[in-house]
Design a protein around this motif. Sequence first.
Motif, PDB file in Angstrom:
ATOM      1  N   HIS A  67       0.819  -1.216   0.000  1.00 28.01           N
ATOM      2  CA  HIS A  67       0.000   0.000   0.000  1.00 28.01           C
ATOM      3  C   HIS A  67       0.852   1.265   0.000  1.00 28.01           C
ATOM      4  O   HIS A  67       0.328   2.386  -0.091  1.00 28.01           O
ATOM      5  N   CYS A  68       2.185   1.101   0.035  1.00 29.69           N
ATOM      6  CA  CYS A  68       3.091   2.255  -0.070  1.00 29.69           C
ATOM      7  C   CYS A  68       3.419   2.599  -1.524  1.00 29.69           C
ATOM      8  O   CYS A  68       4.178   3.544  -1.775  1.00 29.69           O
ATOM      9  N   ARG A  69       2.877   1.860  -2.470  1.00 32.04           N
ATOM     10  CA  ARG A  69       3.234   2.085  -3.873  1.00 32.04           C
ATOM     11  C   ARG A  69       2.802   3.473  -4.344  1.00 32.04           C
ATOM     12  O   ARG A  69       1.680   3.918  -4.093  1.00 32.04           O
ATOM     13  N   GLN A  70       3.722   4.161  -5.026  1.00 33.96           N
ATOM     14  CA  GLN A  70       3.460   5.438  -5.677  1.00 33.96           C
ATOM     15  C   GLN A  70       4.085   5.398  -7.070  1.00 33.96           C
ATOM     16  O   GLN A  70       4.728   4.417  -7.443  1.00 33.96           O
ATOM     17  N   HIS A  71       3.917   6.451  -7.847  1.00 36.86           N
ATOM     18  CA  HIS A  71       4.356   6.430  -9.248  1.00 36.86           C
ATOM     19  C   HIS A  71       5.842   6.709  -9.428  1.00 36.86           C
ATOM     20  O   HIS A  71       6.451   6.243 -10.394  1.00 36.86           O
ATOM     21  N   HIS A  72       6.446   7.479  -8.519  1.00 36.62           N
ATOM     22  CA  HIS A  72       7.838   7.890  -8.715  1.00 36.62           C
ATOM     23  C   HIS A  72       8.617   7.710  -7.406  1.00 36.62           C
ATOM     24  O   HIS A  72       9.181   8.665  -6.866  1.00 36.62           O
ATOM     25  N   LEU A  73       8.665   6.474  -6.928  1.00 36.02           N
ATOM     26  CA  LEU A  73       9.320   6.209  -5.656  1.00 36.02           C
ATOM     27  C   LEU A  73      10.841   6.327  -5.755  1.00 36.02           C
ATOM     28  O   LEU A  73      11.450   5.926  -6.745  1.00 36.02           O
ATOM     29  N   MET A  74      11.412   6.880  -4.707  1.00 38.44           N
ATOM     30  CA  MET A  74      12.864   6.914  -4.527  1.00 38.44           C
ATOM     31  C   MET A  74      13.161   6.289  -3.173  1.00 38.44           C
ATOM     32  O   MET A  74      12.384   6.441  -2.220  1.00 38.44           O
ATOM     33  N   VAL A  75      14.291   5.595  -3.078  1.00 39.03           N
ATOM     34  CA  VAL A  75      14.694   5.071  -1.782  1.00 39.03           C
ATOM     35  C   VAL A  75      15.978   5.764  -1.344  1.00 39.03           C
ATOM     36  O   VAL A  75      16.821   6.154  -2.164  1.00 39.03           O
ATOM     37  N   TYR A  76      16.098   5.928  -0.033  1.00 46.59           N
ATOM     38  CA  TYR A  76      17.250   6.600   0.558  1.00 46.59           C
ATOM     39  C   TYR A  76      17.867   5.647   1.579  1.00 46.59           C
ATOM     40  O   TYR A  76      17.200   5.221   2.527  1.00 46.59           O
TER      41      TYR A  76
END
Length: 252
Positions: A67-76
């Motif tokens: 449910h955390c899915r978005q269109h332009h995810l970035m990970v840090y």
Amino acid sequence: MSILWHVTCLLLLRSCAPGFSMQDGIVGGKVSVPHSRPYMVYIRDKFTKQACGGFLVREDYVLTAAHCRQHHLMVYLGVHDTNCLPDGVEVDPFPHPKFNMRRPDHDIMLLKLKTPATLNKNVSTVALPKPENEAISKDCMVMGWGWKEYHHESPSNVLKEAIVTLIDSENCGVADTLCSEGSTGPAQGDSGGPLVCGGVAQGIVSFSKDNGNTDHLMGYTHISHYLSWIHDNMKPPTQQQYETWKGKLDKF
């Protein structure tokens, strides 16, 4: 269950709405020693700034909630204070194919890093459960950058952690879920973070139910139910292609 799922999704995702920033911490517990949880990953959409937690399971894969899915995810990676973010890494999301926002089950997602992580003392992986049905320690740890009070925004910016105690699974309401109950634990903004028991990531923060008093029921996707799916999706494309052709040849 569907009404509860809508309520709990709003509860956990509220801090991920545009205009919010991931500035707060786990309810109760303590501030983590900086970089003592090097598998923790801060996840954010680069345009909407919606955010979640996650954890590194291989140098090129992060595990989090579907449910955390978005269109332009970035990970840090290697983050302690979200005011001091390193360069983000773009990802390809792979949510579980059976996940549906109207239901709490199958709330699991892999994120494939387009640039694999360089592992070091500040960035490393956490172990996944073994395939066999091993016993899980009842005392586990949760961590994240979510709210540190259930009903009041209270920024902290830094990673927090707390000990939670698992209760009997039949009280969770969903077959693929572990759960804990109490006044300490994950809250708004902690979705996707790990439930670590005995040094092993056994669950993923999924939903929360307010019991109307100081106690909350927290639900975690039970990772061991999805080990085959995880390992199949993390195989190199060449190996996946080979096994597909091998399966076809075996039928002749």
